[in-house]
Write an enzyme that holds these catalytic residues in place. Sequence first.
Site, PDB file in Angstrom:
ATOM      1  N   GLU A 100      28.108 -81.249  55.555  1.00  0.00           N
ATOM      2  CA  GLU A 100      27.086 -80.435  56.320  1.00  0.00           C
ATOM      3  C   GLU A 100      25.684 -80.614  55.908  1.00  0.00           C
ATOM      4  O   GLU A 100      24.999 -79.894  55.337  1.00  0.00           O
ATOM      5  CB  GLU A 100      27.355 -78.770  55.801  1.00  0.00           C
ATOM      6  CG  GLU A 100      28.910 -78.604  56.373  1.00  0.00           C
ATOM      7  CD  GLU A 100      28.984 -77.154  56.351  1.00  0.00           C
ATOM      8  OE1 GLU A 100      28.227 -76.276  55.585  1.00  0.00           O
ATOM      9  OE2 GLU A 100      30.057 -76.402  56.999  1.00  0.00           O
ATOM     10  N   GLU A 137      36.410 -77.993  58.794  1.00  0.00           N
ATOM     11  CA  GLU A 137      36.326 -76.797  58.282  1.00  0.00           C
ATOM     12  C   GLU A 137      36.544 -75.718  59.433  1.00  0.00           C
ATOM     13  O   GLU A 137      35.966 -76.040  60.217  1.00  0.00           O
ATOM     14  CB  GLU A 137      35.129 -76.239  57.372  1.00  0.00           C
ATOM     15  CG  GLU A 137      35.221 -76.959  55.827  1.00  0.00           C
ATOM     16  CD  GLU A 137      33.897 -76.246  55.419  1.00  0.00           C
ATOM     17  OE1 GLU A 137      33.505 -75.167  55.738  1.00  0.00           O
ATOM     18  OE2 GLU A 137      33.435 -76.978  54.305  1.00  0.00           O
TER      19      GLU A 137
END
Length: 382
Positions: A205, A317
């Site tokens: 991320e 995710e």
Amino acid sequence: MTHKPRFELPQLAMAMAFTLSLAGCGGGGGGGGIASTPGLVPSTAAPAAPATPPEAAAPPDATAAPVATSPKPTWRGVSLAGAEFGESKLPGIHGQDYIYPANDSVGYYKRKGMNLVRLPFLWERLQPQLNQELDSNELERLKSFVAAATAGGTDVLLDPHNYARWHASVIGSAEVPQAAFADLWRRLALQFKDNPRVLFGLMNEPHDMSTETWVAAANAGIAAIRATGAANVITVPGNGWTGAHSWFANSYGTPNAEAMLAVTDSGNNLVFEVHQYLDGDSAGKLDTCVSETIGVERLRDFTGWLKTHGKRGMLGEFAGGNNETCRLGITAMLQHMKDNDAQWAGWAWWAGGPWWGSYPFSIEPQSSGDRPQMNWLTPFLN
């Protein structure tokens, strides 16, 4: 949009409230490939056709024919968290501030039908000094887990869970030049290139940086990996917390849909990783889901981008709380990926691991049996 900071304590009473932060996760969004026999070694598959040259990003074309890709295994798995815990106590004490999953902890997930473990860890622990040798103790913990998991037939996705940072300094800054990021991946690739069950996840991320800076760093990391002779699959996240829902947005700078077309891989074995949660701001802080269809709605444009440009993707995710709206939303999202398996290489639930306690997204088994969300995933594991 706000995102989840990491846990700082292993005491999982801290995870009991649904609104508490997720360990090591930031929230946001997604993964391609035609399913074949689970557990096939990805890097031994025939290479796909050359990627489409970079071009201006176009909106998804719902009428476009699926792009032909080489058969690839579909990864279905879980992030086994723990090694990324305790960021504020670096380097921290193993077993007290952070923990690696036990070597035999993969067995439960494999018996359920999963064939992938995403393994988050911290760059700073593995490499305490930039451009220097990896810490021998930390490397041994990493290698021991990987060896045990892959020997049992489970693929492992390595995940430096650092948000494109090292000690809070962003990659591409004077403190952490792109060459230092490339050095990390050169050293990791040398350790694991002979194990084709290991996937190299460049970074968790990236955010609060220019998309162009992240693309340049990603290309430096990829080039360093390939220079070692490693043919392993590489997963590349986008900027802006790599949310599938925001792949075409410009709130974080140049949209991923445009800038990520400049990512190149001489090994032609690349997967674009996105994350996607179903709560109001896609951050994964709440156990509630917006609607039964929100997961598909947030993946749809990214799926179209993959199809238009002949790319493959990974949902690195995703999660939802134990309620009917989330169950239906997660099930629909998994079905969407199954229906578009020429684009989606697979997925990994957030999360499992030994320190979660009653954390609402955990699928780590309890003494009483399976967690409810594991039952949602089961139909998609066979």
